[in-house]
Enzyme design. Structure first.
Site, short mmCIF file in Angstrom:
data_model
loop_
_atom_site.label_atom_id
_atom_site.label_comp_id
_atom_site.label_asym_id
_atom_site.label_seq_id
_atom_site.Cartn_x
_atom_site.Cartn_y
_atom_site.Cartn_z
N LYS A 279 0.86 -1.19 0.00
CA LYS A 279 0.00 0.00 0.00
C LYS A 279 0.90 1.24 0.00
O LYS A 279 1.48 1.61 1.00
CB LYS A 279 -0.92 0.04 1.22
N GLY B 61 6.66 4.72 8.47
CA GLY B 61 5.86 5.94 8.58
C GLY B 61 5.99 6.53 9.96
O GLY B 61 7.00 6.35 10.65
N SER B 62 4.95 7.22 10.38
CA SER B 62 5.00 7.96 11.65
C SER B 62 4.80 7.02 12.84
O SER B 62 4.15 5.98 12.72
CB SER B 62 3.91 9.02 11.66
N VAL C 227 0.96 6.27 13.54
CA VAL C 227 0.32 5.23 12.72
C VAL C 227 0.99 3.88 12.97
O VAL C 227 0.33 2.84 12.97
CB VAL C 227 0.34 5.62 11.22
N GLY C 228 2.29 3.91 13.25
CA GLY C 228 3.00 2.66 13.56
C GLY C 228 2.35 1.91 14.71
O GLY C 228 2.22 0.68 14.68
N GLU D 70 9.37 0.91 10.94
CA GLU D 70 10.46 1.88 10.72
C GLU D 70 9.81 3.25 10.82
O GLU D 70 9.05 3.64 9.95
CB GLU D 70 11.08 1.69 9.33
N CYS E 8 13.59 10.84 7.40
CA CYS E 8 13.39 10.39 8.79
C CYS E 8 14.68 10.43 9.61
O CYS E 8 14.66 10.74 10.79
CB CYS E 8 12.83 8.98 8.79
N GLU F 228 9.15 15.83 15.65
CA GLU F 228 9.60 15.72 14.26
C GLU F 228 8.84 16.72 13.41
O GLU F 228 7.61 16.67 13.34
CB GLU F 228 9.34 14.28 13.78
P1 NAD Z 1 2.16 8.24 7.99
O1 NAD Z 1 2.38 7.41 9.19
O2 NAD Z 1 1.15 9.30 8.03
O3 NAD Z 1 1.78 7.33 6.73
C1 NAD Z 1 2.57 6.24 6.33
C2 NAD Z 1 1.71 5.25 5.60
O4 NAD Z 1 0.74 4.75 6.50
C3 NAD Z 1 0.95 5.82 4.40
O5 NAD Z 1 0.91 4.88 3.36
C4 NAD Z 1 -0.44 6.01 4.98
O6 NAD Z 1 -1.47 5.96 4.02
C5 NAD Z 1 -0.54 4.83 5.93
N1 NAD Z 1 -1.55 4.97 6.99
C6 NAD Z 1 -2.07 6.12 7.50
N2 NAD Z 1 -2.99 5.83 8.45
C7 NAD Z 1 -3.04 4.47 8.54
C8 NAD Z 1 -3.78 3.58 9.35
N3 NAD Z 1 -4.67 4.00 10.25
N4 NAD Z 1 -3.54 2.25 9.21
C9 NAD Z 1 -2.63 1.80 8.32
N5 NAD Z 1 -1.93 2.61 7.51
C10 NAD Z 1 -2.12 3.94 7.62
O7 NAD Z 1 3.61 8.81 7.59
P2 NAD Z 1 3.98 9.78 6.42
O8 NAD Z 1 3.52 11.14 6.78
O9 NAD Z 1 3.56 9.19 5.11
O10 NAD Z 1 5.58 9.69 6.45
C11 NAD Z 1 6.35 10.43 7.29
C12 NAD Z 1 6.78 9.62 8.50
O11 NAD Z 1 7.47 8.45 8.08
C13 NAD Z 1 7.77 10.38 9.36
O12 NAD Z 1 7.50 10.16 10.71
C14 NAD Z 1 9.10 9.74 8.97
O13 NAD Z 1 10.11 9.92 9.92
C15 NAD Z 1 8.70 8.32 8.80
N6 NAD Z 1 9.70 7.57 8.00
C16 NAD Z 1 10.51 6.63 8.63
C17 NAD Z 1 11.47 5.94 7.89
C18 NAD Z 1 12.40 4.94 8.53
O14 NAD Z 1 13.05 4.18 7.80
N7 NAD Z 1 12.52 4.89 9.85
C19 NAD Z 1 11.61 6.19 6.52
C20 NAD Z 1 10.77 7.14 5.93
C21 NAD Z 1 9.81 7.81 6.68
#
Ligand code: NAD
Length: 499
Positions: A192, A245-246, A249-250, A267, A301, A401
């Site tokens: 996704k 991601g964040s 959401v993680g 991650e 990130c 962040e």
């Molecule tokens: P996000 O958490 O908002 O979204 C990430 C993904 O999760 C997207 O595909 C989104 O559609 C999906 N998502 C959103 N809500 C969800 C839910 N309820 N259930 C399941 N999936 C859902 O993050 P973002 O704004 O897209 O990305 C930025 C974040 O990602 C920052 O915190 C950044 O530090 C982190 N990041 C971490 C790494 C790493 O390797 N550690 C790499 C890149 C980005």
């Protein structure tokens, strides 16, 4: 649908964007969402629509997981001898390489990344595929166990369908980091992508098919996080899940996986420090940190967003950084003159501006003002200027962040204080130490409470070196290392008593 001027776009990119809308990719076919609904992705550099794409529902996610399960059971993929599977992955890598320019244009347009950086991301995807294809061939699937009175061994098998949820900042590079080890180990995948950046993932799924990856091995369900993402992370048919991601959401994804007892890798975000001692070459170090914070407009990130500087060089260092940041040319990501592109969307632009505001209201000083930026000819684009804040390190802008070209400055007097300040964060992804004294560099790098400690450089990512976060930055083993490949095999112990 596109209204942006695309005279420089390659014909294959034009043709791809002309699909109305782009479908989900399930079982090797482009299909509409069951609801018939679509979403629109924008060019962050102009704010104008780029393409419409299907908005996957829970029912669609179910179809995609079923497709991955059927491909796992019925296609040759999971049972192929490892050298044959690796050869197929190398052919896939060759095909991606031959479409490098198209993929880079799509990635640049979709997420606002400077074109040369998008090219680097495509190269990285190819390297990741090749790295895991080669590594898989050097792992013995069987391990004989020397135990008294028994003939015993373990054997590794792929798990089955694995889910991947990807953020918008490195859509293509992170897709590679996610799926390459899973595919090399013989699993099938459902991806996704983020709702802002689905294009490169949908494009590469077609390339995989042309390169001979069996249908159903790679499935793509673009859509919203709270619907498609939630359906995927809570799907009982998955065997493993990987989320990038964040942290907010993680947690949701990890909870959903926990209910199904599906192992999950997270991650997550970061608030990295750069610790700068007073023996550095000031112009070189200032330049490197300026390059780091402006790289992909600070939406990285592992970036260094807290710059901790020894008090003896603080004033000169800060002045040199501010001067360099003032010179950064902000512009459309496809313009070869641009050094820094837009942020991904209006929400992210507002987020960056709001943190500058909250930081100042909380007592920080604006050393370099930053703020909204107008780029002539791109009025609707989501641009911000680089900013520097300074002050107490308990300020909200120093703790949370921001995900933009904003660094927070602090000073320290000695090594112990520097390490304590660097570690005073909820996150734990990546920090760097800058000094001419390599013994001190080693001590400090090893003392970081983080997954990664870098010396005289920042954002150092190497295939074969584990990349992971601790604390609020992640859990589940990380990516990019040999261990990541082993995460995508389950092991069965086979035992025969000898008497
Ligand atoms: P996000 O958490 O908002 O979204 C990430 C993904 O999760 C997207 O595909 C989104 O559609 C999906 N998502 C959103 N809500 C969800 C839910 N309820 N259930 C399941 N999936 C859902 O993050 P973002 O704004 O897209 O990305 C930025 C974040 O990602 C920052 O915190 C950044 O530090 C982190 N990041 C971490 C790494 C790493 O390797 N550690 C790499 C890149 C980005």
């Amino acid at each position: 649908m596109a209204t942006v001027t695309r005279t420089s776009l390659l014909p294959a990119v034009e043709a791809f964007l002309a699909h109305e809308p782009l479908g989900l990719w399930i079982g090797g076919r482009s299909v509409a969402a069951s609801s018939g609904q679509t979403l629109t992705t924008l060019d962050p550099g102009t704010g104008e629509p780029l393409a419409r794409f299907a908005d996957a529902t829970a029912e669609d996610v179910d179809r995609a997981v079923a497709s991955a399960r059927d491909a796992f059971r019925q296609s040759e993929w999971a049972r192929l001898p490892v050298n044959e599977r690796s050869a197929k992955l190398h052919r896939f890598a060759d095909a991606v390489e031959s479409h490098r320019n198209e993929l880079a244009q799509l990635e640049s347009l979709d997420c606002g990344k400077i074109l040369s950086q998008a090219e680097g991301d495509v190269d990285n995807f190819v390297q990741t595929l090749r790295y895991y294809a080669d590594l898989a061939m050097h792992v013995q699937p069987r391990t004989v166990l020397a135990v008294r009175g028994h003939d015993a061994w373990t054997v590794r098998h792929p798990w089955g369908p694995c889910g991947f949820i990807i953020p918008w900042n490195f859509p293509f590079l992170l897709l590679g980091w996610g799926i390459a080890p899973a595919l090399a180990a013989g699993n099938t995948v459902v991806v996704k992508p983020a709702e802002d950046t689905p294009l490169s993932t949908l494009f590469v799924a077609r390339i995989a098919q042309q390169a001979g990856i069996p249908d159903g091995v790679i499935n793509v369900v673009p859509g919203r996080g709270e619907t498609a993402g939630a359906a995927l992370s809570g799907h009982p048919g998955l065997k493993r899940m990987s989320f990038t991601g964040s942290p907010e959401v993680g947690r949701l994804v990890a909870e959903a996986c926990g209910r199904n007892l599906v192992p999950v890798k997270c991650e997550l975000g970061g608030k990295g420090a750069a610790v700068v001692f007073d023996d550095v070459d000031i112009p070189t170090t200032a330049q490197r940190l300026v390059e780091a914070i402006t790289f992909h407009t600070g939406q990285v990130c592992c970036d260094a967003t807290r710059w901790l500087v020894h008090e003896a060089i603080y004033d000169e260092f800060v002045e040199q950084c501010a001067e360099r940041l003032r010179q950064v040319r902000v512009g459309h990501q496809m313009d070869s003159e641009s050094q820094m592109g837009p942020v991904v969307n209006a929400k992210q632009q507002a987020r960056v501006l709001s943190y500058l505001d909250k930081g100042v209201r909380g007592g920080a000083k604006l050393v370099l003002e930053g703020g909204r930026c107008d780029v002539p000819g791109n009025d609707g684009g989501f641009y911000v200027r680089p900013a520097l804040l300074a002050g107490p390190l308990d300020n909200i802008a120093a703790r949370e962040e921001i995900f933009g070209p904003v660094a927070y400055l602090g000073r320290f007097r000695n090594e112990a204080e520097a390490v304590a300040l660097a570690n005073d964060t909820d996150y734990g992804l990546a920090n760097s130490v800058w000094t001419a004294d390599l013994a001190r560099a080693q001590r400090v790098a090893e003392a970081f409470d983080a997954g990664n400690g870098w010396i005289n450089a920042h954002n150092v990512i190497v295939h074969g070196v584990p990349y992971a976060g601790v604390n609020k930055s992640g859990m589940g083993g990380g990516v990019l290392s040999p261990e990541t490949l082993f995460d995508y095999w389950r092991s069965i112990s086979v035992v025969r008593p000898l008497d």
